[in-house]
Design an enzyme around this catalytic site. Structure first.
Site, PDB file in Angstrom:
ATOM      1  N   CYS A   1       0.813  -1.213   0.000  1.00 11.87           N
ATOM      2  CA  CYS A   1       0.000   0.000   0.000  1.00 11.87           C
ATOM      3  C   CYS A   1       0.847   1.264   0.000  1.00 11.87           C
ATOM      4  O   CYS A   1       0.322   2.358  -0.208  1.00 11.87           O
ATOM      5  CB  CYS A   1      -0.943   0.013   1.196  1.00 11.87           C
ATOM      6  SG  CYS A   1      -2.152  -1.319   1.134  1.00 11.87           S
TER       7      CYS A   1
ATOM      8  N   HIS B   1      -9.194   3.728  -2.466  1.00 14.42           N
ATOM      9  CA  HIS B   1      -7.851   3.208  -2.199  1.00 14.42           C
ATOM     10  C   HIS B   1      -7.375   2.284  -3.320  1.00 14.42           C
ATOM     11  O   HIS B   1      -7.282   1.072  -3.156  1.00 14.42           O
ATOM     12  CB  HIS B   1      -7.850   2.483  -0.848  1.00 14.42           C
ATOM     13  CG  HIS B   1      -6.523   1.932  -0.433  1.00 14.42           C
ATOM     14  ND1 HIS B   1      -5.316   2.485  -0.821  1.00 14.42           N
ATOM     15  CD2 HIS B   1      -6.191   0.864   0.354  1.00 14.42           C
ATOM     16  CE1 HIS B   1      -4.316   1.784  -0.297  1.00 14.42           C
ATOM     17  NE2 HIS B   1      -4.815   0.794   0.406  1.00 14.42           N
TER      18      HIS B   1
END
Lengths: 384, 384
Positions: free
Chosen positions: B86, B329
């Site tokens: 991430c 995201h």
């Protein structure tokens, strides 16, 4: 920019190790390099890991570099995985070089690792949604077309192709870390091995391989603490691109640009080199690439190999390690393993395969599918 | 090192776009940033692309960065894909910053892109061969445990968790690029949405999202040509690590180290910041992370959110863009999109969600699985 020295290199044996996890391959290579440099994980300030295939269909989901390198004790420092297909390891080396040359860090590690056996998933050669992919042009087919073009255009023969495999197998026999069994083969063995994509046979093609390699880079000043045989990074040039002329598939302007840039930065030319490790994923690849890199005139690669000058003991040994063809090609590891070979050669530590008096060498990897699709090419020059 | 300025940023709309290929998302973001900076692809000298999931089970086999960026006209320059889960986009930004700060290049581009919808393959949350993976502890379960720990230890309530989602949804309503529909929600809406892993509901969790973002970095000297509103990179710190104390799962020493290093390099402290974009993959993640980053005292995150001070118009807006929770995201894009938001805010161009007079901001992403497994954390500080 500061001068950068490679103070340690390491490598696992290359081979088919379906039972060995990728973490083990990575940490063994990293530890081997730290032992060679005479330092520990606390001395490494930044690390880059080159890897292609870890991803969603493997055990690793994310932070692949951290997961692999923690086993070598690299825990808190900045760690980043880089991917440029078959040039992933070379790209990791380049980032590590920039990190030290710039003064951001004094000691950096580049690790390359790949695990190709013992896993399900798509074959490595699956091509994307390109025209080539739809037509089924995986790398063997693509390189077969290039071989036929080279044969038609320059008179290269299937025997000359086979001589690349014979030479690199002879070199690999002298390299205890090479994947293929230590024996010699003949031109007939190559031609009689199973046909993959005419004119390329099984022995014209590199084997599926697992393995890891690592290199530790250090500022010139600090390097005195760790080595009495400094090997300097002359350049690590990375270029990207597509074919400009699809009809001329035997010429790769990517590799021409990368070598031009690397020679310029290193301040030397092909005539100053003593050896080269080039990306011989197929026999024809070595021939085409020694031309593209400026090591021999265009179209002369096949005849140069046939002359014997590129074997150990000849004027300019190519792939003394055995190359991808016979040492093996664990994708992300390959570029870093080439660096390890050059370092051993330039330090005079290559034992039975030593290129006598070697002072400068070139390593080359290209990644990506290169028939209208995009790719990356890295040329690294190391010198004493 | 030289001072580095962000001279252009770009972003696609975030959302679920199963029909849009990843190349389009990447090139649109890159073009948007070039338009913002007032330059063209020939001006970009080096590029890094952050991406997690392109790999063997997608259309892309290799050289993912080159394949995506050629559509934006980036063809010959050094291009490298980086992966830190991430934190992949943030890591790409960091490499681009180092490339310019060092003097290796004058103008660099960082692109982040991720395509999560319209594909088969394993769910993103699949964990590797760790104890957590075997136990099925995908991110929602892991974060649910952290939420329960935080509630037990500090008195944080499910309503305080929900208020993070309510706030970020209100912010996202003001952001035309946000993934979730522009409407307000209530604490009851959050609590009444489907339970995912107690106490976390669907609205406590960020959505599966596709998208791209890009930033162009330039040496301070050259930046005058491109912008009259320079936004300086104060720091881009990357750290790696594992949990040192598994019992204390609500505290992440990774993030503490990353923010400490970033503040030191930037020469400012939390008190000098006007806003922050933090990695709120779940509501509890925003609470835990504003504590770990040093933005509020340990254990006070829930009460701080409840005070209203972290919403737009409050003393210290957190995630004015809508955050991962409501802007979305798309993994590799997230860190670069955070940079884009900070740049718009620091230039005074954030329109309805402008933080008045903003002079300095922080962006944070952490990647990897963080319950005994390894991860990476990046903290970026930008200032006028």
């Amino acid at each position: 920019m500061r001068s950068v020295v490679v103070i340690g290199v390491g490598m696992t044996k290359f081979g088919k190790f379906p039972e060995i996890p990728v973490e083990q391959l990575g940490r063994e290579a990293a530890r081997d390099a730290m032992k060679d440099a005479g330092l520990g994980p606390k001395d490494i300030q930044v690390a880059y890991l080159g890897n292609l295939t870890e991803g969603r269909d493997t055990g690793h989901n994310s932070c692949v570099a951290q997961e692999i390198l923690r086993g070598a004790g690299l825990l808190e420092i900045p760690i980043t995985r880089v991917e440029n297909a078959c040039a992933s390891g070379s790209s990791a080396f380049r980032e590590a070089w920039m990190a030290v040359a710039s003064g951001f860090y004094d000691i950096a590690m580049a690790v390359g690792v790949e695990k190709l056996t013992g896993r399900g998933g798509a074959p490595l050669g699956r091509v994307g949604d390109t025209i080539e992919g739809v037509a089924g042009l995986a790398p063997p087919g693509m390189w077969a077309m290039r071989a036929q073009k080279h044969m038609a255009q320059y008179g290269t023969t299937v025997e000359q192709l086979a001589m690349v495999a014979v030479k690199n197998r002879r070199h690999a026999k002298l390299n205890p870390r090479a994947a293929l069994a230590p024996k010699e083969i003949t031109i007939e063995d190559v031609r009689n091995s199973p046909m993959i994509a005419y004119p390329l046979t099984l022995f014209d093609s590199c084997p599926t391989t697992d393995g890891g390699a690592a290199a530790i880079l250090c500022s010139e000043e600090l390097a005195k603490r760790y080595t009495t045989k400094p090997v300097y990074v002359g350049a690590a040039a990375l270029v990207s691109g597509t074919y400009k002329n699809l009809r001329d598939i035997a010429v790769n302007e990517l590799e021409r640009r990368a070598s031009k840039e690397a020679f310029e930065r290193a301040g030397i030319g092909p005539q100053d080199l003593d050896l080269a490790e080039v990306h011989d994923c197929f026999t024809i690849a070595e021939i085409v690439r020694i031309e593209n890199l400026g090591l021999c005139p265009e179209g002369e690669g096949g005849r140069w190999v046939a002359s014997g000058e590129t074997q150990l003991g000849g004027k300019f040994p190519i792939n003394p390690s055995g190359g991808l063809l016979c040492k093996g090609h664990p994708v992300g590891a390959t570029g870093v393993a080439q660096v390890a070979e050059l370092v051993w050669q330039l330090r005079g530590e290559a034992r039975a395969r030593q290129v006598q008096g070697a002072k400068a060498g070139l390593a080359h990897c290209s990644g990506g599918f290169i028939g209208g699709d995009t790719g990356a090419s890295v040329v690294i020059i190391l010198k004493r």
